[in-house]
Design a protein around this motif. Sequence first.
Motif, PDB file in Angstrom:
ATOM      1  N   PHE A  14      40.753 151.947  91.899  1.00 35.94           N
ATOM      2  CA  PHE A  14      39.294 151.915  91.980  1.00 35.94           C
ATOM      3  C   PHE A  14      38.701 153.163  91.331  1.00 35.94           C
ATOM      4  O   PHE A  14      37.714 153.071  90.584  1.00 35.94           O
ATOM      5  CB  PHE A  14      38.839 151.798  93.430  1.00 35.94           C
ATOM      6  CG  PHE A  14      37.357 151.754  93.583  1.00 35.94           C
ATOM      7  CD1 PHE A  14      36.640 150.622  93.237  1.00 35.94           C
ATOM      8  CD2 PHE A  14      36.671 152.842  94.072  1.00 35.94           C
ATOM      9  CE1 PHE A  14      35.273 150.589  93.356  1.00 35.94           C
ATOM     10  CE2 PHE A  14      35.308 152.815  94.209  1.00 35.94           C
ATOM     11  CZ  PHE A  14      34.596 151.685  93.849  1.00 35.94           C
ATOM     12  N   ALA A  15      39.291 154.324  91.582  1.00 38.31           N
ATOM     13  CA  ALA A  15      38.777 155.573  90.998  1.00 38.31           C
ATOM     14  C   ALA A  15      38.896 155.540  89.473  1.00 38.31           C
ATOM     15  O   ALA A  15      37.959 155.928  88.769  1.00 38.31           O
ATOM     16  CB  ALA A  15      39.526 156.769  91.579  1.00 38.31           C
ATOM     17  N   LEU A  18      36.303 153.213  88.073  1.00 38.30           N
ATOM     18  CA  LEU A  18      34.981 153.825  88.141  1.00 38.30           C
ATOM     19  C   LEU A  18      34.804 154.864  87.035  1.00 38.30           C
ATOM     20  O   LEU A  18      33.743 154.929  86.401  1.00 38.30           O
ATOM     21  CB  LEU A  18      34.784 154.462  89.519  1.00 38.30           C
ATOM     22  CG  LEU A  18      33.369 154.843  89.882  1.00 38.30           C
ATOM     23  CD1 LEU A  18      32.469 153.620  89.885  1.00 38.30           C
ATOM     24  CD2 LEU A  18      33.352 155.495  91.244  1.00 38.30           C
ATOM     25  N   ILE A  19      35.842 155.639  86.750  1.00 37.48           N
ATOM     26  CA  ILE A  19      35.771 156.634  85.673  1.00 37.48           C
ATOM     27  C   ILE A  19      35.556 155.945  84.329  1.00 37.48           C
ATOM     28  O   ILE A  19      34.710 156.357  83.531  1.00 37.48           O
ATOM     29  CB  ILE A  19      37.053 157.492  85.656  1.00 37.48           C
ATOM     30  CG1 ILE A  19      37.071 158.412  86.869  1.00 37.48           C
ATOM     31  CG2 ILE A  19      37.166 158.291  84.368  1.00 37.48           C
ATOM     32  CD1 ILE A  19      38.396 159.108  87.080  1.00 37.48           C
ATOM     33  N   VAL A  20      36.298 154.885  84.073  1.00 36.99           N
ATOM     34  CA  VAL A  20      36.159 154.174  82.800  1.00 36.99           C
ATOM     35  C   VAL A  20      34.786 153.512  82.709  1.00 36.99           C
ATOM     36  O   VAL A  20      34.141 153.521  81.648  1.00 36.99           O
ATOM     37  CB  VAL A  20      37.293 153.138  82.635  1.00 36.99           C
ATOM     38  CG1 VAL A  20      37.042 152.237  81.444  1.00 36.99           C
ATOM     39  CG2 VAL A  20      38.621 153.854  82.480  1.00 36.99           C
ATOM     40  N   PHE A  21      34.283 152.965  83.811  1.00 32.96           N
ATOM     41  CA  PHE A  21      32.965 152.337  83.808  1.00 32.96           C
ATOM     42  C   PHE A  21      31.874 153.361  83.529  1.00 32.96           C
ATOM     43  O   PHE A  21      30.956 153.114  82.726  1.00 32.96           O
ATOM     44  CB  PHE A  21      32.722 151.630  85.143  1.00 32.96           C
ATOM     45  CG  PHE A  21      31.401 150.931  85.207  1.00 32.96           C
ATOM     46  CD1 PHE A  21      31.180 149.778  84.480  1.00 32.96           C
ATOM     47  CD2 PHE A  21      30.385 151.433  85.993  1.00 32.96           C
ATOM     48  CE1 PHE A  21      29.956 149.135  84.533  1.00 32.96           C
ATOM     49  CE2 PHE A  21      29.166 150.801  86.059  1.00 32.96           C
ATOM     50  CZ  PHE A  21      28.945 149.648  85.315  1.00 32.96           C
ATOM     51  N   ILE A  22      31.963 154.521  84.146  1.00 38.04           N
ATOM     52  CA  ILE A  22      30.969 155.574  83.910  1.00 38.04           C
ATOM     53  C   ILE A  22      31.056 156.061  82.464  1.00 38.04           C
ATOM     54  O   ILE A  22      30.032 156.295  81.827  1.00 38.04           O
ATOM     55  CB  ILE A  22      31.159 156.724  84.921  1.00 38.04           C
ATOM     56  CG1 ILE A  22      30.743 156.240  86.304  1.00 38.04           C
ATOM     57  CG2 ILE A  22      30.375 157.964  84.517  1.00 38.04           C
ATOM     58  CD1 ILE A  22      31.069 157.201  87.416  1.00 38.04           C
ATOM     59  N   TRP A  23      32.274 156.165  81.930  1.00 38.93           N
ATOM     60  CA  TRP A  23      32.428 156.544  80.529  1.00 38.93           C
ATOM     61  C   TRP A  23      31.745 155.513  79.635  1.00 38.93           C
ATOM     62  O   TRP A  23      31.056 155.867  78.670  1.00 38.93           O
ATOM     63  CB  TRP A  23      33.904 156.656  80.181  1.00 38.93           C
ATOM     64  CG  TRP A  23      34.131 156.813  78.720  1.00 38.93           C
ATOM     65  CD1 TRP A  23      34.110 157.985  78.011  1.00 38.93           C
ATOM     66  CD2 TRP A  23      34.381 155.769  77.774  1.00 38.93           C
ATOM     67  NE1 TRP A  23      34.341 157.715  76.690  1.00 38.93           N
ATOM     68  CE2 TRP A  23      34.515 156.381  76.511  1.00 38.93           C
ATOM     69  CE3 TRP A  23      34.512 154.393  77.880  1.00 38.93           C
ATOM     70  CZ2 TRP A  23      34.764 155.634  75.375  1.00 38.93           C
ATOM     71  CZ3 TRP A  23      34.765 153.665  76.745  1.00 38.93           C
ATOM     72  CH2 TRP A  23      34.891 154.277  75.512  1.00 38.93           C
ATOM     73  N   LEU A  66      45.238 156.121  80.501  1.00 42.33           N
ATOM     74  CA  LEU A  66      44.826 155.531  81.777  1.00 42.33           C
ATOM     75  C   LEU A  66      45.371 154.118  81.925  1.00 42.33           C
ATOM     76  O   LEU A  66      45.827 153.724  83.003  1.00 42.33           O
ATOM     77  CB  LEU A  66      43.305 155.531  81.894  1.00 42.33           C
ATOM     78  CG  LEU A  66      42.652 156.892  82.091  1.00 42.33           C
ATOM     79  CD1 LEU A  66      41.135 156.763  82.065  1.00 42.33           C
ATOM     80  CD2 LEU A  66      43.107 157.515  83.392  1.00 42.33           C
ATOM     81  N   ALA A  67      45.334 153.350  80.829  1.00 47.90           N
ATOM     82  CA  ALA A  67      45.872 151.987  80.897  1.00 47.90           C
ATOM     83  C   ALA A  67      47.374 152.012  81.160  1.00 47.90           C
ATOM     84  O   ALA A  67      47.899 151.243  81.980  1.00 47.90           O
ATOM     85  CB  ALA A  67      45.556 151.236  79.611  1.00 47.90           C
TER      86      ALA A  67
END
Length: 86
Positions: A14-15, A18-23, A66-67
Amino acid sequence: MYFPYFITYIVVGFALSLIVFIWALKNGQFQDQQRARFLPLEEGMPSAPARASRWKRLEIYALFFLAGAGLLSSGAVLIFALMSAT
């Protein structure tokens, strides 16, 4: 008893999401929603891709990292769960 590992796995996933979504929000990935709809209708050959700047390449490497980390952690949790079940 592997619940703490699954909870950690879910929280880390989830974290990272969220980081990728904010990016993506910060870099304007969702600003032009209508453009993708008309891309197949555009005529002509696509132009050569522009050379990515150093910062963009670092972002690409970070996203691949990250992936890969997500896939490795998924595999580790799955293997641990299978080994714990037996």
